[in-house]
Design a protein around this motif. Sequence first.
Motif, PDB file in Angstrom:
ATOM      1  N   GLU A 157       0.823  -1.217   0.000  1.00  0.00           N
ATOM      2  CA  GLU A 157       0.000   0.000   0.000  1.00  0.00           C
ATOM      3  C   GLU A 157       0.856   1.266   0.000  1.00  0.00           C
ATOM      4  O   GLU A 157       0.501   2.270  -0.628  1.00  0.00           O
ATOM      5  CB  GLU A 157      -0.948  -0.014   1.203  1.00  0.00           C
ATOM      6  N   LEU A 158       1.976   1.241   0.694  1.00  0.00           N
ATOM      7  CA  LEU A 158       2.865   2.405   0.696  1.00  0.00           C
ATOM      8  C   LEU A 158       3.466   2.644  -0.689  1.00  0.00           C
ATOM      9  O   LEU A 158       3.767   3.788  -1.054  1.00  0.00           O
ATOM     10  CB  LEU A 158       3.973   2.226   1.741  1.00  0.00           C
ATOM     11  N   SER A 159       3.624   1.574  -1.455  1.00  0.00           N
ATOM     12  CA  SER A 159       4.095   1.741  -2.831  1.00  0.00           C
ATOM     13  C   SER A 159       3.070   2.532  -3.640  1.00  0.00           C
ATOM     14  O   SER A 159       3.435   3.391  -4.456  1.00  0.00           O
ATOM     15  CB  SER A 159       4.344   0.381  -3.478  1.00  0.00           C
ATOM     16  N   HIS A 160       1.784   2.254  -3.442  1.00  0.00           N
ATOM     17  CA  HIS A 160       0.738   3.030  -4.112  1.00  0.00           C
ATOM     18  C   HIS A 160       0.846   4.511  -3.740  1.00  0.00           C
ATOM     19  O   HIS A 160       0.673   5.388  -4.591  1.00  0.00           O
ATOM     20  CB  HIS A 160      -0.646   2.513  -3.718  1.00  0.00           C
ATOM     21  N   VAL A 161       1.122   4.776  -2.468  1.00  0.00           N
ATOM     22  CA  VAL A 161       1.266   6.159  -2.017  1.00  0.00           C
ATOM     23  C   VAL A 161       2.460   6.815  -2.714  1.00  0.00           C
ATOM     24  O   VAL A 161       2.363   7.936  -3.224  1.00  0.00           O
ATOM     25  CB  VAL A 161       1.441   6.214  -0.484  1.00  0.00           C
ATOM     26  N   ALA A 162       3.586   6.112  -2.742  1.00  0.00           N
ATOM     27  CA  ALA A 162       4.801   6.669  -3.341  1.00  0.00           C
ATOM     28  C   ALA A 162       4.639   6.916  -4.833  1.00  0.00           C
ATOM     29  O   ALA A 162       5.182   7.876  -5.375  1.00  0.00           O
ATOM     30  CB  ALA A 162       5.977   5.729  -3.087  1.00  0.00           C
ATOM     31  N   HIS A 163       3.875   6.046  -5.511  1.00  0.00           N
ATOM     32  CA  HIS A 163       3.670   6.192  -6.954  1.00  0.00           C
ATOM     33  C   HIS A 163       2.559   7.179  -7.294  1.00  0.00           C
ATOM     34  O   HIS A 163       2.289   7.409  -8.473  1.00  0.00           O
ATOM     35  CB  HIS A 163       3.317   4.834  -7.575  1.00  0.00           C
ATOM     36  N   ARG A 164       1.879   7.719  -6.276  1.00  0.00           N
ATOM     37  CA  ARG A 164       0.745   8.642  -6.489  1.00  0.00           C
ATOM     38  C   ARG A 164      -0.341   7.989  -7.342  1.00  0.00           C
ATOM     39  O   ARG A 164      -0.957   8.616  -8.224  1.00  0.00           O
ATOM     40  CB  ARG A 164       1.221   9.946  -7.137  1.00  0.00           C
ATOM     41  N   ASP A 165      -0.598   6.728  -7.059  1.00  0.00           N
ATOM     42  CA  ASP A 165      -1.542   5.969  -7.865  1.00  0.00           C
ATOM     43  C   ASP A 165      -2.965   6.525  -7.808  1.00  0.00           C
ATOM     44  O   ASP A 165      -3.688   6.513  -8.807  1.00  0.00           O
ATOM     45  CB  ASP A 165      -1.554   4.501  -7.418  1.00  0.00           C
TER      46      ASP A 165
END
Length: 296
Positions: free
Chosen positions: A142-150
Amino acid sequence: MAGTRFAPDRGLTLRMVATMFLLGLIYVLFVAALIALGVRALVVLAIAGGLLFVQYFFSDRIALFAMQGHEVSPQQAPELHAIVDRLAALAGIPKPRVAIADMDLPNAFATGRNQREAVVCVTTGLLRRLDASELEGVIAHELSHVAHRDVAVMTIASFLGVVAGLMTRFVMYTGFGGRRNGNGPPVGLIIFVVSGVVYTLSFLLTRALSRYRELAADRAGALLTQRPSALASALTKVSGEIARIPTEDLRAARPFSSFFFAPALSRQSVVTLLSTHPPLERRLEQLAQISRELGR
């Protein structure tokens, strides 16, 4: 994703750019077609723009309200906060707000237009079913989604589909469909067909991007924790539990399936081309490949 320690993903970046370009091109052609047909689409565009504005700036509040989630303090959920604290620091991103949704559906999602406004929410069903390492894998995803501005990207990408959908309803409910351009076919029929084609293309493009971003989040999360097996275990466990939940209990969550760690849908009922998530087998295959790469 600049400034974070998540593994760079050029494939995701290229797909985001390509999807936005194609959607923009379709949007220009769509508006040009409406103008050529003599349609004043300002009202529809204004409504769609308003919806985009609300969704973009208030997506976190809307999602939490819809899923009955509430923010929790470190005192209320110390173990969950500790995991988010450690992973956010490891990833080099601001710590998002932490929320819990009181529902048995085992799942998690991240929302918010940017890293500063992000919130990560997990359900009580997920907390009951996963151990600490599995939960860590889900949070890293989920933090990857945050970092990618998904969330921001998918909100903007969905704009064209909203416009086409509203235009179709406009034709259906205003009686515009009977108007004719000279001796040609009804203008409303042409608009209806064009809007339907535009909506379908927009839908397929955003779904394809959504599937890839899930694979990208799996990969980035696994590399961040260096434990792809824990994420694979969480995926297997969550997917199996969701399959056992009665369909009627999943209906309320289905509109938010694209935000979830795992889709709130039965795998047998979803055509891959229309799915928001890649097949479980594909996700597990990728995680197994990462395990082999890390083992070298």
